[in-house]
Design a protein around this motif. Sequence first.
Motif, PDB file in Angstrom:
ATOM      1  N   UNK A 190      10.589   3.867   9.530  1.00 43.07           N
ATOM      2  CA  UNK A 190      10.368   4.927   8.547  1.00 43.07           C
ATOM      3  C   UNK A 190      11.258   4.748   7.317  1.00 43.07           C
ATOM      4  N   UNK A 191      12.449   4.214   7.496  1.00 41.92           N
ATOM      5  CA  UNK A 191      13.395   4.090   6.382  1.00 41.92           C
ATOM      6  C   UNK A 191      13.032   2.975   5.413  1.00 41.92           C
ATOM      7  N   UNK A 192      12.411   1.912   5.918  1.00 37.97           N
ATOM      8  CA  UNK A 192      12.096   0.769   5.050  1.00 37.97           C
ATOM      9  C   UNK A 192      10.608   0.612   4.764  1.00 37.97           C
ATOM     10  N   UNK A 193       9.753   1.310   5.525  1.00 41.53           N
ATOM     11  CA  UNK A 193       8.317   1.158   5.338  1.00 41.53           C
ATOM     12  C   UNK A 193       7.793  -0.177   5.822  1.00 41.53           C
ATOM     13  N   UNK A 194       8.499  -0.770   6.781  1.00 40.02           N
ATOM     14  CA  UNK A 194       8.105  -2.082   7.291  1.00 40.02           C
ATOM     15  C   UNK A 194       7.748  -1.999   8.767  1.00 40.02           C
ATOM     16  N   UNK A 231      -1.397  11.157   1.610  1.00 40.76           N
ATOM     17  CA  UNK A 231      -0.481  10.400   0.778  1.00 40.76           C
ATOM     18  C   UNK A 231       0.390   9.526   1.680  1.00 40.76           C
ATOM     19  N   UNK A 232       0.869   8.388   1.181  1.00 39.80           N
ATOM     20  CA  UNK A 232       1.716   7.522   2.005  1.00 39.80           C
ATOM     21  C   UNK A 232       2.914   8.259   2.592  1.00 39.80           C
ATOM     22  N   UNK A 233       3.552   9.087   1.780  1.00 39.44           N
ATOM     23  CA  UNK A 233       4.770   9.770   2.234  1.00 39.44           C
ATOM     24  C   UNK A 233       4.476  10.740   3.383  1.00 39.44           C
ATOM     25  N   UNK A 234       3.385  11.511   3.255  1.00 42.44           N
ATOM     26  CA  UNK A 234       3.044  12.463   4.318  1.00 42.44           C
ATOM     27  C   UNK A 234       2.717  11.732   5.621  1.00 42.44           C
ATOM     28  N   UNK A 235       1.970  10.637   5.512  1.00 42.97           N
ATOM     29  CA  UNK A 235       1.563   9.909   6.712  1.00 42.97           C
ATOM     30  C   UNK A 235       2.737   9.191   7.370  1.00 42.97           C
ATOM     31  N   UNK A 236       3.748   8.831   6.569  1.00 48.98           N
ATOM     32  CA  UNK A 236       4.962   8.238   7.140  1.00 48.98           C
ATOM     33  C   UNK A 236       5.794   9.305   7.829  1.00 48.98           C
ATOM     34  N   UNK A 266       0.828  -1.202   0.000  1.00 45.13           N
ATOM     35  CA  UNK A 266       0.000   0.000   0.000  1.00 45.13           C
ATOM     36  C   UNK A 266       0.865   1.256   0.000  1.00 45.13           C
ATOM     37  N   UNK A 267       1.937   1.258   0.793  1.00 43.22           N
ATOM     38  CA  UNK A 267       2.832   2.415   0.848  1.00 43.22           C
ATOM     39  C   UNK A 267       3.534   2.646  -0.477  1.00 43.22           C
ATOM     40  N   UNK A 268       3.816   1.555  -1.184  1.00 40.10           N
ATOM     41  CA  UNK A 268       4.592   1.656  -2.422  1.00 40.10           C
ATOM     42  C   UNK A 268       3.741   2.042  -3.622  1.00 40.10           C
ATOM     43  N   UNK A 269       2.531   1.497  -3.715  1.00 44.75           N
ATOM     44  CA  UNK A 269       1.766   1.613  -4.964  1.00 44.75           C
ATOM     45  C   UNK A 269       0.455   2.383  -4.851  1.00 44.75           C
ATOM     46  N   UNK A 270       0.123   2.903  -3.670  1.00 50.37           N
ATOM     47  CA  UNK A 270      -1.115   3.669  -3.517  1.00 50.37           C
ATOM     48  C   UNK A 270      -0.833   5.166  -3.585  1.00 50.37           C
ATOM     49  N   UNK A 271      -1.816   5.908  -4.110  1.00 51.72           N
ATOM     50  CA  UNK A 271      -1.709   7.368  -4.140  1.00 51.72           C
ATOM     51  C   UNK A 271      -2.165   7.972  -2.820  1.00 51.72           C
ATOM     52  N   UNK A 272      -3.164   7.331  -2.203  1.00 53.37           N
ATOM     53  CA  UNK A 272      -3.704   7.801  -0.931  1.00 53.37           C
ATOM     54  C   UNK A 272      -3.892   6.612   0.013  1.00 53.37           C
ATOM     55  N   UNK A 273      -3.798   6.894   1.314  1.00 56.82           N
ATOM     56  CA  UNK A 273      -4.102   5.902   2.338  1.00 56.82           C
ATOM     57  C   UNK A 273      -5.254   6.413   3.191  1.00 56.82           C
ATOM     58  N   UNK A 274      -6.164   5.494   3.532  1.00 54.59           N
ATOM     59  CA  UNK A 274      -7.187   5.760   4.539  1.00 54.59           C
ATOM     60  C   UNK A 274      -6.904   4.814   5.697  1.00 54.59           C
ATOM     61  N   UNK A 287       4.728  10.774  11.133  1.00 57.87           N
ATOM     62  CA  UNK A 287       4.621   9.744  12.181  1.00 57.87           C
ATOM     63  C   UNK A 287       3.207   9.231  12.427  1.00 57.87           C
ATOM     64  N   UNK A 288       2.267   9.545  11.503  1.00 60.28           N
ATOM     65  CA  UNK A 288       0.907   9.024  11.649  1.00 60.28           C
ATOM     66  C   UNK A 288       0.902   7.504  11.547  1.00 60.28           C
ATOM     67  N   UNK A 289       1.636   6.971  10.564  1.00 59.92           N
ATOM     68  CA  UNK A 289       1.704   5.519  10.381  1.00 59.92           C
ATOM     69  C   UNK A 289       2.302   4.863  11.621  1.00 59.92           C
ATOM     70  N   UNK A 290       3.387   5.432  12.132  1.00 57.05           N
ATOM     71  CA  UNK A 290       4.064   4.848  13.290  1.00 57.05           C
ATOM     72  C   UNK A 290       3.134   4.785  14.496  1.00 57.05           C
ATOM     73  N   UNK A 291       2.401   5.877  14.751  1.00 62.46           N
ATOM     74  CA  UNK A 291       1.507   5.895  15.910  1.00 62.46           C
ATOM     75  C   UNK A 291       0.298   5.003  15.682  1.00 62.46           C
ATOM     76  N   UNK A 292      -0.131   4.885  14.446  1.00 62.91           N
ATOM     77  CA  UNK A 292      -1.306   4.076  14.122  1.00 62.91           C
ATOM     78  C   UNK A 292      -1.060   2.594  14.412  1.00 62.91           C
ATOM     79  N   UNK A 293       0.142   2.120  14.068  1.00 60.29           N
ATOM     80  CA  UNK A 293       0.453   0.700  14.231  1.00 60.29           C
ATOM     81  C   UNK A 293       1.234   0.398  15.507  1.00 60.29           C
ATOM     82  N   UNK A 294       1.495   1.429  16.309  1.00 67.09           N
ATOM     83  CA  UNK A 294       2.338   1.236  17.489  1.00 67.09           C
ATOM     84  C   UNK A 294       1.715   0.250  18.475  1.00 67.09           C
ATOM     85  N   UNK A 295       2.515  -0.714  18.873  1.00 71.81           N
ATOM     86  CA  UNK A 295       2.133  -1.676  19.901  1.00 71.81           C
ATOM     87  C   UNK A 295       3.397  -2.057  20.661  1.00 71.81           C
ATOM     88  N   UNK A 296       3.216  -2.663  21.803  1.00 69.17           N
ATOM     89  CA  UNK A 296       4.379  -3.104  22.556  1.00 69.17           C
ATOM     90  C   UNK A 296       5.183  -4.097  21.729  1.00 69.17           C
TER      91      UNK A 296
END
Length: 335
Positions: A252-256, A229-234, A209-217, A237-246
Amino acid sequence: MEQPAIETYNLSIGYSSKQNETLLNSNLELSLYPGEVTALLGINGAGKSTLLRTIAGFLPPLKGEIRIMGRNRISIPVKELSRSIGIVLTDKSTIGTLKVFDLVSLGRHPYTDFFGRLRTKDYQIINEAMQRTGIEHKAESYVGELSDGERQKAMIAKALAQECPIILLDEPTAFLDVTSRIELMLLLRELATSENKSILLSTHDIELALTLSDQLWLLKKHEGIKCGTPEDLVLDNTIASYFAKESICFDVLTGRLNYVPEGRLDVFIESEGAKAFWLANAVKRCGLKPVGSPSDTAIRIKWTAEDTLITLQFPNGKKQTISTVGELTRMIKHF
Protein backbone atom coordinates in the motif's frame (compact mmCIF):
# COMPACT_ATOMS: atom_id res chain seq x y z
CA MET A 1 -22.57 16.18 -12.74
CA GLU A 2 -21.33 15.80 -16.31
CA GLN A 3 -23.00 13.14 -18.41
CA PRO A 4 -20.87 10.01 -18.95
CA ALA A 5 -19.43 9.60 -22.42
CA ILE A 6 -20.05 5.85 -22.19
CA GLU A 7 -22.43 3.92 -19.94
CA THR A 8 -23.19 0.20 -19.86
CA TYR A 9 -26.24 -1.47 -18.35
CA ASN A 10 -26.34 -5.16 -17.40
CA LEU A 11 -23.67 -5.76 -20.03
CA SER A 12 -22.49 -9.30 -20.78
CA ILE A 13 -19.40 -9.80 -22.92
CA GLY A 14 -17.89 -12.76 -24.71
CA TYR A 15 -18.14 -14.55 -28.05
CA SER A 16 -21.07 -16.19 -29.77
CA SER A 17 -21.59 -18.32 -32.85
CA LYS A 18 -24.38 -20.48 -34.22
CA GLN A 19 -22.98 -23.43 -32.30
CA ASN A 20 -22.22 -21.97 -28.86
CA GLU A 21 -21.65 -18.94 -26.68
CA THR A 22 -18.58 -18.16 -24.56
CA LEU A 23 -19.40 -15.83 -21.67
CA LEU A 24 -16.47 -13.95 -20.12
CA ASN A 25 -18.30 -11.53 -17.84
CA SER A 26 -21.82 -10.35 -17.08
CA ASN A 27 -23.79 -7.62 -15.30
CA LEU A 28 -21.18 -4.96 -16.04
CA GLU A 29 -22.35 -1.48 -15.00
CA LEU A 30 -19.76 1.06 -16.15
CA SER A 31 -19.42 4.81 -16.64
CA LEU A 32 -16.63 6.57 -18.55
CA TYR A 33 -16.43 10.34 -18.03
CA PRO A 34 -15.04 13.21 -20.15
CA GLY A 35 -11.74 14.70 -19.08
CA GLU A 36 -10.56 11.49 -17.42
CA VAL A 37 -8.09 8.70 -18.12
CA THR A 38 -9.46 5.32 -17.06
CA ALA A 39 -7.18 2.27 -16.86
CA LEU A 40 -8.64 -1.20 -17.39
CA LEU A 41 -6.66 -3.82 -15.47
CA GLY A 42 -6.95 -7.58 -15.49
CA ILE A 43 -4.91 -10.74 -15.92
CA ASN A 44 -4.65 -12.39 -19.33
CA GLY A 45 -7.96 -13.92 -20.31
CA ALA A 46 -10.05 -11.64 -18.07
CA GLY A 47 -11.68 -10.08 -21.13
CA LYS A 48 -10.03 -6.66 -21.37
CA SER A 49 -9.73 -6.66 -25.17
CA THR A 50 -13.20 -8.18 -25.50
CA LEU A 51 -14.69 -5.40 -23.36
CA LEU A 52 -12.94 -2.69 -25.40
CA ARG A 53 -14.00 -4.24 -28.70
CA THR A 54 -17.57 -4.63 -27.47
CA ILE A 55 -17.76 -1.00 -26.41
CA ALA A 56 -16.27 0.06 -29.75
CA GLY A 57 -18.80 -1.99 -31.71
CA PHE A 58 -16.39 -4.58 -33.13
CA LEU A 59 -18.16 -7.30 -31.11
CA PRO A 60 -21.87 -7.46 -30.22
CA PRO A 61 -22.77 -7.61 -26.52
CA LEU A 62 -24.16 -10.97 -25.44
CA LYS A 63 -26.65 -9.06 -23.33
CA GLY A 64 -27.34 -5.56 -22.08
CA GLU A 65 -26.95 -2.07 -23.43
CA ILE A 66 -24.12 0.36 -24.25
CA ARG A 67 -24.88 4.07 -24.39
CA ILE A 68 -22.62 6.54 -26.19
CA MET A 69 -23.19 10.15 -25.13
CA GLY A 70 -26.60 9.12 -23.81
CA ARG A 71 -27.70 7.19 -26.93
CA ASN A 72 -28.03 3.45 -27.38
CA ARG A 73 -25.02 2.43 -29.44
CA ILE A 74 -27.01 0.18 -31.77
CA SER A 75 -29.09 3.20 -32.86
CA ILE A 76 -26.04 5.24 -33.87
CA PRO A 77 -25.13 5.04 -37.61
CA VAL A 78 -21.64 3.65 -38.32
CA LYS A 79 -20.32 6.91 -39.76
CA GLU A 80 -21.54 8.88 -36.76
CA LEU A 81 -20.07 6.30 -34.40
CA SER A 82 -16.69 6.65 -36.13
CA ARG A 83 -16.81 10.35 -35.30
CA SER A 84 -17.41 9.53 -31.63
CA ILE A 85 -14.91 6.75 -30.87
CA GLY A 86 -11.26 6.46 -31.91
CA ILE A 87 -9.56 3.08 -31.53
CA VAL A 88 -5.84 2.36 -31.02
CA LEU A 89 -5.07 -1.36 -31.14
CA THR A 90 -1.82 -3.09 -30.21
CA ASP A 91 -1.86 -5.67 -33.00
CA LYS A 92 0.97 -5.35 -35.47
CA SER A 93 -1.28 -4.61 -38.43
CA THR A 94 -0.11 -4.55 -42.03
CA ILE A 95 0.41 -0.81 -42.29
CA GLY A 96 4.19 -0.80 -42.52
CA THR A 97 4.15 0.36 -46.14
CA LEU A 98 2.07 3.43 -45.31
CA LYS A 99 3.75 6.75 -44.63
CA VAL A 100 2.95 8.32 -41.27
CA PHE A 101 1.04 11.18 -42.89
CA ASP A 102 -1.10 8.70 -44.85
CA LEU A 103 -1.83 6.70 -41.70
CA VAL A 104 -2.89 9.78 -39.74
CA SER A 105 -4.97 11.00 -42.68
CA LEU A 106 -7.11 7.84 -42.40
CA GLY A 107 -8.55 9.47 -39.29
CA ARG A 108 -10.27 11.98 -41.55
CA HIS A 109 -12.13 9.24 -43.45
CA PRO A 110 -15.42 9.78 -41.55
CA TYR A 111 -15.42 13.40 -42.78
CA THR A 112 -14.36 13.05 -46.43
CA ASP A 113 -16.47 12.47 -49.52
CA PHE A 114 -16.93 9.17 -51.37
CA PHE A 115 -13.49 9.48 -52.99
CA GLY A 116 -11.74 10.29 -49.70
CA ARG A 117 -10.47 13.66 -50.90
CA LEU A 118 -8.82 15.84 -48.25
CA ARG A 119 -9.68 19.50 -47.96
CA THR A 120 -7.54 22.31 -46.61
CA LYS A 121 -9.17 21.92 -43.19
CA ASP A 122 -8.36 18.18 -43.20
CA TYR A 123 -4.66 18.84 -43.88
CA GLN A 124 -4.62 21.34 -41.03
CA ILE A 125 -6.20 18.87 -38.60
CA ILE A 126 -3.80 16.07 -39.67
CA ASN A 127 -0.75 18.29 -39.15
CA GLU A 128 -2.04 19.49 -35.78
CA ALA A 129 -2.62 15.88 -34.67
CA MET A 130 0.96 14.94 -35.57
CA GLN A 131 2.29 18.01 -33.76
CA ARG A 132 0.27 17.20 -30.61
CA THR A 133 1.78 13.71 -30.46
CA GLY A 134 5.30 14.82 -31.43
CA ILE A 135 5.44 12.71 -34.59
CA GLU A 136 5.35 15.46 -37.25
CA HIS A 137 9.06 15.03 -38.03
CA LYS A 138 8.28 11.47 -39.18
CA ALA A 139 5.44 12.49 -41.52
CA GLU A 140 7.22 11.16 -44.63
CA SER A 141 8.66 8.07 -42.95
CA TYR A 142 7.13 4.65 -43.46
CA VAL A 143 5.32 3.21 -40.46
CA GLY A 144 7.45 0.07 -40.75
CA GLU A 145 10.55 2.19 -40.05
CA LEU A 146 9.23 3.58 -36.75
CA SER A 147 10.11 2.46 -33.25
CA ASP A 148 7.27 1.00 -31.18
CA GLY A 149 6.88 4.29 -29.31
CA GLU A 150 6.75 6.32 -32.52
CA ARG A 151 4.23 3.90 -34.00
CA GLN A 152 1.94 4.30 -30.98
CA LYS A 153 2.19 8.08 -31.29
CA ALA A 154 1.25 7.85 -34.96
CA MET A 155 -1.77 5.68 -34.10
CA ILE A 156 -2.86 8.17 -31.43
CA ALA A 157 -2.42 11.00 -33.93
CA LYS A 158 -4.78 9.11 -36.26
CA ALA A 159 -7.35 8.93 -33.44
CA LEU A 160 -6.90 12.65 -32.78
CA ALA A 161 -7.45 13.41 -36.46
CA GLN A 162 -10.84 11.71 -36.11
CA GLU A 163 -11.78 14.48 -33.64
CA CYS A 164 -13.45 11.92 -31.39
CA PRO A 165 -14.55 12.73 -27.84
CA ILE A 166 -13.73 9.12 -26.86
CA ILE A 167 -10.46 7.22 -27.39
CA LEU A 168 -10.07 3.51 -26.58
CA LEU A 169 -6.58 1.99 -26.46
CA ASP A 170 -5.77 -1.71 -26.14
CA GLU A 171 -2.50 -2.07 -24.19
CA PRO A 172 -0.83 0.99 -25.78
CA THR A 173 2.31 0.62 -23.62
CA ALA A 174 2.81 -3.11 -24.21
CA PHE A 175 5.95 -2.91 -26.36
CA LEU A 176 7.43 0.29 -24.95
CA ASP A 177 10.42 0.91 -22.69
CA VAL A 178 9.89 2.56 -19.29
CA THR A 179 10.53 6.12 -20.46
CA SER A 180 8.27 5.74 -23.50
CA ARG A 181 5.48 4.27 -21.33
CA ILE A 182 5.55 7.29 -19.02
CA GLU A 183 5.70 9.73 -21.96
CA LEU A 184 2.70 8.07 -23.59
CA MET A 185 0.64 8.12 -20.39
CA LEU A 186 1.48 11.79 -19.83
CA LEU A 187 0.38 12.51 -23.41
CA LEU A 188 -2.95 10.76 -22.82
CA ARG A 189 -3.47 12.68 -19.57
CA GLU A 190 -2.77 15.95 -21.34
CA LEU A 191 -5.26 15.09 -24.11
CA ALA A 192 -7.93 14.15 -21.58
CA THR A 193 -7.57 17.32 -19.51
CA SER A 194 -6.93 19.90 -22.25
CA GLU A 195 -9.50 18.57 -24.75
CA ASN A 196 -11.99 17.02 -22.32
CA LYS A 197 -11.66 13.62 -23.98
CA SER A 198 -12.72 10.35 -22.39
CA ILE A 199 -9.78 7.95 -22.57
CA LEU A 200 -10.01 4.26 -21.71
CA LEU A 201 -6.92 2.06 -21.98
CA SER A 202 -6.18 -1.52 -21.01
CA THR A 203 -2.83 -2.16 -19.36
CA HIS A 204 -0.81 -4.55 -17.22
CA ASP A 205 1.26 -1.70 -15.77
CA ILE A 206 -0.35 -1.32 -12.35
CA GLU A 207 2.20 1.20 -11.02
CA LEU A 208 1.71 3.57 -13.95
CA ALA A 209 -2.06 3.12 -13.81
CA LEU A 210 -2.12 3.99 -10.10
CA THR A 211 -0.02 7.09 -10.68
CA LEU A 212 -1.53 8.60 -13.83
CA SER A 213 -5.12 7.32 -14.11
CA ASP A 214 -8.21 9.08 -12.77
CA GLN A 215 -10.21 5.85 -12.55
CA LEU A 216 -9.43 2.13 -12.46
CA TRP A 217 -11.60 -0.69 -13.78
CA LEU A 218 -10.48 -4.01 -12.27
CA LEU A 219 -11.81 -6.86 -14.38
CA LYS A 220 -11.86 -10.52 -13.32
CA LYS A 221 -13.15 -13.32 -15.52
CA HIS A 222 -16.65 -14.37 -14.42
CA GLU A 223 -16.35 -12.16 -11.31
CA GLY A 224 -17.40 -8.78 -12.63
CA ILE A 225 -15.59 -5.47 -12.34
CA LYS A 226 -14.57 -3.09 -9.54
CA CYS A 227 -14.39 0.63 -10.34
CA GLY A 228 -13.08 3.65 -8.47
CA THR A 229 -10.26 6.12 -8.08
CA PRO A 230 -6.81 4.54 -7.57
CA GLU A 231 -6.53 5.96 -4.06
CA ASP A 232 -9.92 4.64 -2.90
CA LEU A 233 -9.26 1.18 -4.32
CA VAL A 234 -5.84 1.07 -2.64
CA LEU A 235 -6.98 2.31 0.76
CA ASP A 236 -10.03 0.02 0.99
CA ASN A 237 -7.78 -2.97 0.14
CA THR A 238 -9.60 -3.73 -3.13
CA ILE A 239 -6.31 -3.68 -5.05
CA ALA A 240 -4.61 -5.91 -2.47
CA SER A 241 -7.37 -8.53 -2.57
CA TYR A 242 -7.63 -8.33 -6.36
CA PHE A 243 -3.97 -9.21 -6.92
CA ALA A 244 -3.53 -11.43 -3.87
CA LYS A 245 -1.76 -14.71 -4.57
CA GLU A 246 0.46 -17.02 -2.60
CA SER A 247 3.82 -15.29 -2.06
CA ILE A 248 2.59 -12.10 -3.79
CA CYS A 249 1.24 -9.05 -2.01
CA PHE A 250 0.38 -5.44 -2.82
CA ASP A 251 2.38 -2.82 -0.92
CA VAL A 252 0.00 0.00 0.00
CA LEU A 253 2.86 2.41 0.75
CA THR A 254 4.65 2.04 -2.58
CA GLY A 255 1.86 0.95 -4.93
CA ARG A 256 3.92 -2.04 -6.02
CA LEU A 257 3.30 -5.75 -6.22
CA ASN A 258 5.89 -7.58 -4.14
CA TYR A 259 6.62 -11.18 -3.48
CA VAL A 260 6.73 -12.39 0.13
CA PRO A 261 9.64 -14.78 0.72
CA GLU A 262 9.28 -17.54 3.25
CA GLY A 263 12.48 -16.15 4.69
CA ARG A 264 15.10 -18.48 6.08
CA LEU A 265 16.22 -15.68 8.44
CA ASP A 266 14.54 -12.57 9.89
CA VAL A 267 16.15 -9.19 9.27
CA PHE A 268 15.41 -5.99 11.16
CA ILE A 269 16.35 -2.93 9.09
CA GLU A 270 17.24 0.16 11.08
CA SER A 271 16.95 2.80 8.38
CA GLU A 272 14.49 5.24 6.81
CA GLY A 273 13.35 6.48 3.40
CA ALA A 274 15.05 5.30 0.24
CA LYS A 275 17.78 3.39 2.09
CA ALA A 276 15.21 1.36 4.04
CA PHE A 277 13.18 0.61 0.93
CA TRP A 278 16.12 -0.62 -1.16
CA LEU A 279 17.70 -2.55 1.69
CA ALA A 280 14.40 -4.41 2.13
CA ASN A 281 14.26 -5.00 -1.62
CA ALA A 282 17.72 -6.58 -1.61
CA VAL A 283 17.05 -8.66 1.51
CA LYS A 284 13.79 -10.12 0.12
CA ARG A 285 15.42 -10.88 -3.21
CA CYS A 286 18.02 -12.92 -1.38
CA GLY A 287 15.41 -14.97 0.49
CA LEU A 288 15.52 -13.25 3.88
CA LYS A 289 12.46 -11.77 5.58
CA PRO A 290 12.34 -8.13 6.75
CA VAL A 291 10.56 -7.78 10.08
CA GLY A 292 9.10 -4.75 11.82
CA SER A 293 10.83 -5.11 15.19
CA PRO A 294 14.16 -6.50 16.47
CA SER A 295 14.43 -9.89 18.15
CA ASP A 296 17.13 -12.12 19.60
CA THR A 297 17.17 -14.24 16.44
CA ALA A 298 17.02 -11.46 13.81
CA ILE A 299 19.99 -9.98 11.95
CA ARG A 300 20.06 -6.20 12.41
CA ILE A 301 21.08 -3.95 9.55
CA LYS A 302 21.77 -0.31 10.36
CA TRP A 303 22.20 2.31 7.64
CA THR A 304 20.91 5.71 8.75
CA ALA A 305 21.14 9.01 6.90
CA GLU A 306 24.35 9.86 8.77
CA ASP A 307 26.03 6.51 8.09
CA THR A 308 28.42 6.03 5.19
CA LEU A 309 28.80 2.33 5.99
CA ILE A 310 26.21 -0.43 6.48
CA THR A 311 26.48 -2.17 9.85
CA LEU A 312 25.36 -5.75 10.38
CA GLN A 313 24.80 -7.14 13.85
CA PHE A 314 24.29 -10.90 14.11
CA PRO A 315 22.32 -12.74 16.85
CA ASN A 316 25.60 -13.84 18.47
CA GLY A 317 26.61 -10.18 18.94
CA LYS A 318 29.22 -10.08 16.18
CA LYS A 319 29.23 -6.92 14.07
CA GLN A 320 30.51 -6.25 10.56
CA THR A 321 30.58 -3.15 8.35
CA ILE A 322 30.31 -3.06 4.56
CA SER A 323 30.17 -0.20 2.09
CA THR A 324 27.59 -1.22 -0.54
CA VAL A 325 24.35 -3.16 -0.91
CA GLY A 326 26.17 -5.30 -3.47
CA GLU A 327 28.53 -6.52 -0.77
CA LEU A 328 25.52 -7.20 1.45
CA THR A 329 23.76 -9.40 -1.13
CA ARG A 330 26.92 -11.41 -1.79
CA MET A 331 27.35 -11.93 1.96
CA ILE A 332 23.71 -13.01 2.40
CA LYS A 333 24.24 -15.92 0.03
CA HIS A 334 26.47 -17.50 2.66
CA PHE A 335 24.09 -17.04 5.61
